[in-house]
Design a protein around this motif. Structure first.
Motif, PDB file in Angstrom:
ATOM      1  N   ASN A  50       7.349 -18.526 -11.813  1.00 53.21           N
ATOM      2  CA  ASN A  50       6.933 -17.365 -12.595  1.00 53.21           C
ATOM      3  C   ASN A  50       5.884 -16.523 -11.878  1.00 53.21           C
ATOM      4  O   ASN A  50       4.852 -17.025 -11.439  1.00 53.21           O
ATOM      5  N   PRO A  77      14.696 -12.396 -14.859  1.00 51.30           N
ATOM      6  CA  PRO A  77      13.560 -12.369 -15.778  1.00 51.30           C
ATOM      7  C   PRO A  77      13.323 -13.742 -16.413  1.00 51.30           C
ATOM      8  O   PRO A  77      14.240 -14.557 -16.529  1.00 51.30           O
ATOM      9  N   GLU A  78      12.092 -13.938 -16.843  1.00 53.82           N
ATOM     10  CA  GLU A  78      11.725 -15.190 -17.512  1.00 53.82           C
ATOM     11  C   GLU A  78      12.065 -15.144 -18.996  1.00 53.82           C
ATOM     12  O   GLU A  78      12.292 -16.180 -19.617  1.00 53.82           O
ATOM     13  N   THR A  79      12.128 -13.930 -19.577  1.00 57.55           N
ATOM     14  CA  THR A  79      12.509 -13.770 -20.986  1.00 57.55           C
ATOM     15  C   THR A  79      13.748 -12.896 -21.094  1.00 57.55           C
ATOM     16  O   THR A  79      14.082 -12.143 -20.171  1.00 57.55           O
ATOM     17  N   ASP A  80      14.427 -12.958 -22.233  1.00 56.54           N
ATOM     18  CA  ASP A  80      15.677 -12.230 -22.424  1.00 56.54           C
ATOM     19  C   ASP A  80      15.406 -10.817 -22.937  1.00 56.54           C
ATOM     20  O   ASP A  80      14.379 -10.549 -23.569  1.00 56.54           O
ATOM     21  N   THR A  82      14.698  -7.786 -21.552  1.00 56.53           N
ATOM     22  CA  THR A  82      13.465  -7.163 -21.078  1.00 56.53           C
ATOM     23  C   THR A  82      13.793  -6.060 -20.078  1.00 56.53           C
ATOM     24  O   THR A  82      14.847  -6.100 -19.423  1.00 56.53           O
ATOM     25  N   ASP A 130      17.294  -3.987 -21.448  1.00 59.76           N
ATOM     26  CA  ASP A 130      17.618  -5.315 -21.986  1.00 59.76           C
ATOM     27  C   ASP A 130      18.299  -6.223 -20.964  1.00 59.76           C
ATOM     28  O   ASP A 130      19.398  -6.735 -21.177  1.00 59.76           O
ATOM     29  N   ASP A 133      18.155 -13.106 -19.117  1.00 58.81           N
ATOM     30  CA  ASP A 133      17.440 -14.168 -18.405  1.00 58.81           C
ATOM     31  C   ASP A 133      18.344 -15.353 -18.071  1.00 58.81           C
ATOM     32  O   ASP A 133      17.851 -16.446 -17.783  1.00 58.81           O
ATOM     33  N   SER A 196       8.344  -7.431 -20.645  1.00 57.41           N
ATOM     34  CA  SER A 196       7.807  -8.620 -21.301  1.00 57.41           C
ATOM     35  C   SER A 196       8.148  -9.832 -20.444  1.00 57.41           C
ATOM     36  O   SER A 196       9.206  -9.879 -19.804  1.00 57.41           O
ATOM     37  N   GLY A 197       7.259 -10.787 -20.425  1.00 64.00           N
ATOM     38  CA  GLY A 197       7.514 -12.000 -19.669  1.00 64.00           C
ATOM     39  C   GLY A 197       7.316 -11.831 -18.170  1.00 64.00           C
ATOM     40  O   GLY A 197       6.947 -10.765 -17.673  1.00 64.00           O
ATOM     41  N   TYR A 198       7.573 -12.909 -17.456  1.00 65.80           N
ATOM     42  CA  TYR A 198       7.369 -12.966 -16.021  1.00 65.80           C
ATOM     43  C   TYR A 198       8.668 -12.715 -15.267  1.00 65.80           C
ATOM     44  O   TYR A 198       9.745 -12.578 -15.851  1.00 65.80           O
ATOM     45  N   ALA A 200      10.996 -14.815 -13.291  1.00 65.26           N
ATOM     46  CA  ALA A 200      11.252 -16.238 -13.072  1.00 65.26           C
ATOM     47  C   ALA A 200      11.638 -16.498 -11.626  1.00 65.26           C
ATOM     48  O   ALA A 200      11.213 -17.474 -11.014  1.00 65.26           O
TER      49      ALA A 200
END
Length: 210
Positions: A50, A77-80, A82, A130, A133, A196-198, A200
């Motif tokens: 991350n 991405p680390e989150t979906d 995003t 969108d 991840d 949003s998020g890192y 990955a």
């Protein structure tokens, strides 16, 4: 003996090689022959853990190059769901420019009719929508910048292509970007991040064009 530089001067000032120049670095003062564009990789960032963001600061964004390209060889991405964003600064990241127009055409890769348009006016560049991840998927592409260092205009310009997973389907985003600088200042800082998020996984490089 390898401990000093080599200076070559003759009546022509030319240097010829009969073999192959197998390694070396072109300095920023090297002049490239007109009609022979050259791209130089200025830096790269790669990680499978991350990472919050990737910065390109004023040591990289300089007057040595007229145009710049960021290559997204792979980003997961680390989150979906995003968004891939770029923040732009004229004071090396202390503040970020606002009112950036990002106009996107999107095309579903598995459908000839799955397409449309999106537009945002935000304090960042948005290159897609969108992004997913899913492991071993991610997205790739590039963004080209023009006029970042110009003080003759109050605008900078960019063009981006991103291809990747959007929720359950894969899409291609074709982007036109208009960046108001608020004056004739030169841009000297770019930050890539997700909304949003890192990150990955990422493999990203910055290139300069003379």
């Amino acid at each position: 003996d390898g401990t000093a530089g080599i200076s070559i001067a003759d009546s022509t000032g030319n240097v010829s090689l009969s073999g192959t120049l197998s390694a070396g670095t072109l300095g920023s003062s090297v002049t490239v022959q007109a009609g022979s564009p050259i791209a130089v990789q200025l830096t790269s960032s790669t990680s499978s853990s991350n990472t919050q963001w990737v910065d390109f600061d004023n040591a990289l964004i300089t007057d040595s190059y007229k145009s710049y390209r960021i290559c997204f060889n792979l980003v997961i991405p680390e989150t979906d769901a995003t968004e891939p964003l770029i923040l732009v600064s004229i004071d090396n990241g202390s503040n970020y420019l606002t009112g950036i127009d990002s106009r996107r055409m999107y095309h579903q890769m598995t459908s000839a009719t799955g397409h449309g348009h999106e537009q945002t006016n935000e304090p960042y560049i948005q290159m897609g929508t969108d992004l997913g991840d899913d492991p071993n998927n991610g997205f790739g592409g590039h963004i080209d910048f023009f006029g970042l260092r110009s003080t003759d205009t109050h605008l900078a310009f960019a063009y981006a292509n991103i291809i990747g997973k959007h929720n359950t389907a894969s899409y291609w985003w074709d982007n036109g970007i208009l960046i108001p600088k608020g004056g004739g200042s030169a841009i000297n800082f770019l930050r890539f991040k997700m909304s949003s998020g890192y990150l990955a996984v990422h493999d990203i490089s910055l290139w300069g064009f003379k």
